[in-house]
Design a protein around this motif. Structure first.
Motif, mmCIF file in Angstrom:
data_model
loop_
_atom_site.group_PDB
_atom_site.id
_atom_site.type_symbol
_atom_site.label_atom_id
_atom_site.label_comp_id
_atom_site.label_asym_id
_atom_site.label_seq_id
_atom_site.Cartn_x
_atom_site.Cartn_y
_atom_site.Cartn_z
ATOM 1 N N LYS A 86 -79.448 -31.093 -7.887
ATOM 2 C CA LYS A 86 -80.160 -32.325 -8.214
ATOM 3 C C LYS A 86 -79.187 -33.480 -8.463
ATOM 4 O O LYS A 86 -79.400 -34.590 -7.970
ATOM 5 N N PHE A 87 -78.133 -33.227 -9.209
ATOM 6 C CA PHE A 87 -77.161 -34.278 -9.518
ATOM 7 C C PHE A 87 -76.379 -34.677 -8.269
ATOM 8 O O PHE A 87 -76.064 -35.854 -8.088
ATOM 9 N N GLU A 88 -76.059 -33.714 -7.424
ATOM 10 C CA GLU A 88 -75.364 -34.040 -6.173
ATOM 11 C C GLU A 88 -76.217 -34.989 -5.337
ATOM 12 O O GLU A 88 -75.728 -36.005 -4.837
ATOM 13 N N LYS A 89 -77.469 -34.683 -5.194
ATOM 14 C CA LYS A 89 -78.375 -35.545 -4.434
ATOM 15 C C LYS A 89 -78.500 -36.920 -5.101
ATOM 16 O O LYS A 89 -78.465 -37.952 -4.430
ATOM 17 N N LEU A 90 -78.620 -36.927 -6.409
ATOM 18 C CA LEU A 90 -78.807 -38.174 -7.144
ATOM 19 C C LEU A 90 -77.599 -39.095 -7.047
ATOM 20 O O LEU A 90 -77.745 -40.300 -6.857
ATOM 21 N N SER B 238 -84.232 -41.361 -11.834
ATOM 22 C CA SER B 238 -84.055 -40.434 -12.943
ATOM 23 C C SER B 238 -83.635 -41.199 -14.195
ATOM 24 O O SER B 238 -82.727 -42.017 -14.158
ATOM 25 N N LEU B 239 -84.322 -40.896 -15.280
ATOM 26 C CA LEU B 239 -84.117 -41.620 -16.536
ATOM 27 C C LEU B 239 -83.827 -40.641 -17.663
ATOM 28 O O LEU B 239 -84.236 -39.482 -17.614
ATOM 29 N N VAL B 240 -83.137 -41.133 -18.685
ATOM 30 C CA VAL B 240 -82.943 -40.348 -19.900
ATOM 31 C C VAL B 240 -83.464 -41.141 -21.088
ATOM 32 O O VAL B 240 -83.565 -42.362 -21.046
ATOM 33 N N VAL B 241 -83.812 -40.415 -22.141
ATOM 34 C CA VAL B 241 -84.268 -41.016 -23.383
ATOM 35 C C VAL B 241 -83.229 -40.681 -24.445
ATOM 36 O O VAL B 241 -82.852 -39.518 -24.613
ATOM 37 N N GLU B 242 -82.760 -41.722 -25.141
ATOM 38 C CA GLU B 242 -81.759 -41.539 -26.188
ATOM 39 C C GLU B 242 -82.290 -42.048 -27.521
ATOM 40 O O GLU B 242 -83.051 -43.011 -27.565
ATOM 41 N N GLN B 243 -81.830 -41.428 -28.593
ATOM 42 C CA GLN B 243 -82.065 -41.951 -29.925
ATOM 43 C C GLN B 243 -81.076 -43.089 -30.167
ATOM 44 O O GLN B 243 -80.165 -43.317 -29.369
ATOM 45 N N GLU B 244 -81.244 -43.777 -31.275
ATOM 46 C CA GLU B 244 -80.351 -44.893 -31.620
ATOM 47 C C GLU B 244 -78.878 -44.483 -31.633
ATOM 48 O O GLU B 244 -78.013 -45.261 -31.266
ATOM 49 N N ASP B 245 -78.601 -43.257 -32.035
ATOM 50 C CA ASP B 245 -77.202 -42.811 -32.121
ATOM 51 C C ASP B 245 -76.630 -42.357 -30.778
ATOM 52 O O ASP B 245 -75.501 -41.887 -30.708
ATOM 53 N N GLY B 246 -77.405 -42.468 -29.701
ATOM 54 C CA GLY B 246 -76.934 -42.085 -28.374
ATOM 55 C C GLY B 246 -77.212 -40.651 -27.991
ATOM 56 O O GLY B 246 -76.876 -40.223 -26.887
ATOM 57 N N THR B 247 -77.828 -39.876 -28.879
ATOM 58 C CA THR B 247 -78.171 -38.489 -28.570
ATOM 59 C C THR B 247 -79.311 -38.446 -27.565
ATOM 60 O O THR B 247 -80.367 -39.044 -27.790
ATOM 61 N N LYS C 128 -84.098 -45.429 -26.643
ATOM 62 C CA LYS C 128 -83.618 -46.226 -25.527
ATOM 63 C C LYS C 128 -83.846 -45.422 -24.256
ATOM 64 O O LYS C 128 -83.568 -44.218 -24.229
ATOM 65 N N ILE C 129 -84.342 -46.062 -23.225
ATOM 66 C CA ILE C 129 -84.521 -45.429 -21.925
ATOM 67 C C ILE C 129 -83.562 -46.103 -20.961
ATOM 68 O O ILE C 129 -83.487 -47.328 -20.897
ATOM 69 N N ARG C 130 -82.814 -45.288 -20.229
ATOM 70 C CA ARG C 130 -81.826 -45.821 -19.294
ATOM 71 C C ARG C 130 -81.727 -44.927 -18.066
ATOM 72 O O ARG C 130 -82.242 -43.805 -18.060
ATOM 73 N N LEU C 131 -81.057 -45.438 -17.026
ATOM 74 C CA LEU C 131 -80.818 -44.629 -15.839
ATOM 75 C C LEU C 131 -79.889 -43.470 -16.180
ATOM 76 O O LEU C 131 -78.984 -43.600 -17.008
ATOM 77 N N MET C 132 -80.113 -42.358 -15.530
ATOM 78 C CA MET C 132 -79.281 -41.181 -15.727
ATOM 79 C C MET C 132 -77.892 -41.435 -15.145
ATOM 80 O O MET C 132 -77.747 -42.121 -14.137
ATOM 81 N N ARG C 133 -76.887 -40.865 -15.795
ATOM 82 C CA ARG C 133 -75.500 -40.962 -15.337
ATOM 83 C C ARG C 133 -74.965 -39.548 -15.102
ATOM 84 O O ARG C 133 -75.481 -38.572 -15.667
ATOM 85 N N ALA C 134 -73.924 -39.449 -14.299
ATOM 86 C CA ALA C 134 -73.335 -38.143 -13.980
ATOM 87 C C ALA C 134 -72.896 -37.399 -15.239
ATOM 88 O O ALA C 134 -73.031 -36.173 -15.322
ATOM 89 N N GLU C 135 -72.421 -38.134 -16.233
ATOM 90 C CA GLU C 135 -71.942 -37.482 -17.456
ATOM 91 C C GLU C 135 -73.078 -36.940 -18.327
ATOM 92 O O GLU C 135 -72.830 -36.302 -19.351
ATOM 93 N N ASP C 136 -74.319 -37.134 -17.925
ATOM 94 C CA ASP C 136 -75.474 -36.593 -18.647
ATOM 95 C C ASP C 136 -75.766 -35.136 -18.282
ATOM 96 O O ASP C 136 -76.664 -34.512 -18.851
ATOM 97 N N MET D 41 -86.696 -36.632 -13.988
ATOM 98 C CA MET D 41 -86.042 -36.773 -12.691
ATOM 99 C C MET D 41 -87.127 -36.868 -11.634
ATOM 100 O O MET D 41 -88.014 -36.024 -11.569
ATOM 101 N N GLY D 42 -87.033 -37.889 -10.814
ATOM 102 C CA GLY D 42 -88.011 -38.093 -9.755
ATOM 103 C C GLY D 42 -87.331 -38.482 -8.461
ATOM 104 O O GLY D 42 -86.145 -38.797 -8.427
ATOM 105 N N GLU D 43 -88.091 -38.460 -7.393
ATOM 106 C CA GLU D 43 -87.587 -38.874 -6.084
ATOM 107 C C GLU D 43 -88.497 -39.960 -5.532
ATOM 108 O O GLU D 43 -89.718 -39.858 -5.645
ATOM 109 N N ILE D 44 -87.878 -40.959 -4.966
ATOM 110 C CA ILE D 44 -88.622 -42.055 -4.356
ATOM 111 C C ILE D 44 -88.357 -42.008 -2.853
ATOM 112 O O ILE D 44 -87.207 -41.997 -2.418
ATOM 113 N N TYR D 45 -89.416 -41.950 -2.088
ATOM 114 C CA TYR D 45 -89.301 -41.912 -0.631
ATOM 115 C C TYR D 45 -89.717 -43.242 -0.056
ATOM 116 O O TYR D 45 -90.781 -43.767 -0.398
#
Length: 74
Positions: free
Chosen positions: A38-42, A52-61, A7-15, A67-71
């Motif tokens: 980076k997280f402060e800016k994000l 910024s995106l994260v990749v998770e396995q089915e179990d949420g790991t 699963k690909i999703r937007l990054m969250r602070a708890e990541d 992490m990228g920047e869009i101008y």
């Protein structure tokens, strides 16, 4: 071999801890201060578009991230 779904999703602070852990595993050095910035800016900047995106396995790991920047206007 069983195929696992990802699963690909937007990054969250708890990541934060998982991101630092993956980065440490890859680079063999821990850089939490770098990711603090980076997280402060994000998550706190009003002038920043999340890219910024994260990749998770089915179990949420979390198994990866990008992490990228869009101008605007460039």
């Amino acid at each position: 071999m069983k195929e696992s779904k990802i699963k690909i999703r937007l990054m969250r602070a708890e990541d934060f801890d998982a991101v630092v852990g993956i980065d440490t595993k890859v680079l063999q050095v821990s850089r939490p201060e770098y990711y603090d910035r980076k997280f402060e800016k994000l998550f706190e900047s009003q002038d920043y578009i999340p890219g910024s995106l994260v990749v998770e396995q089915e179990d949420g790991t979390m198994v990866g991230f990008v992490m990228g920047e869009i101008y605007l206007g460039e």
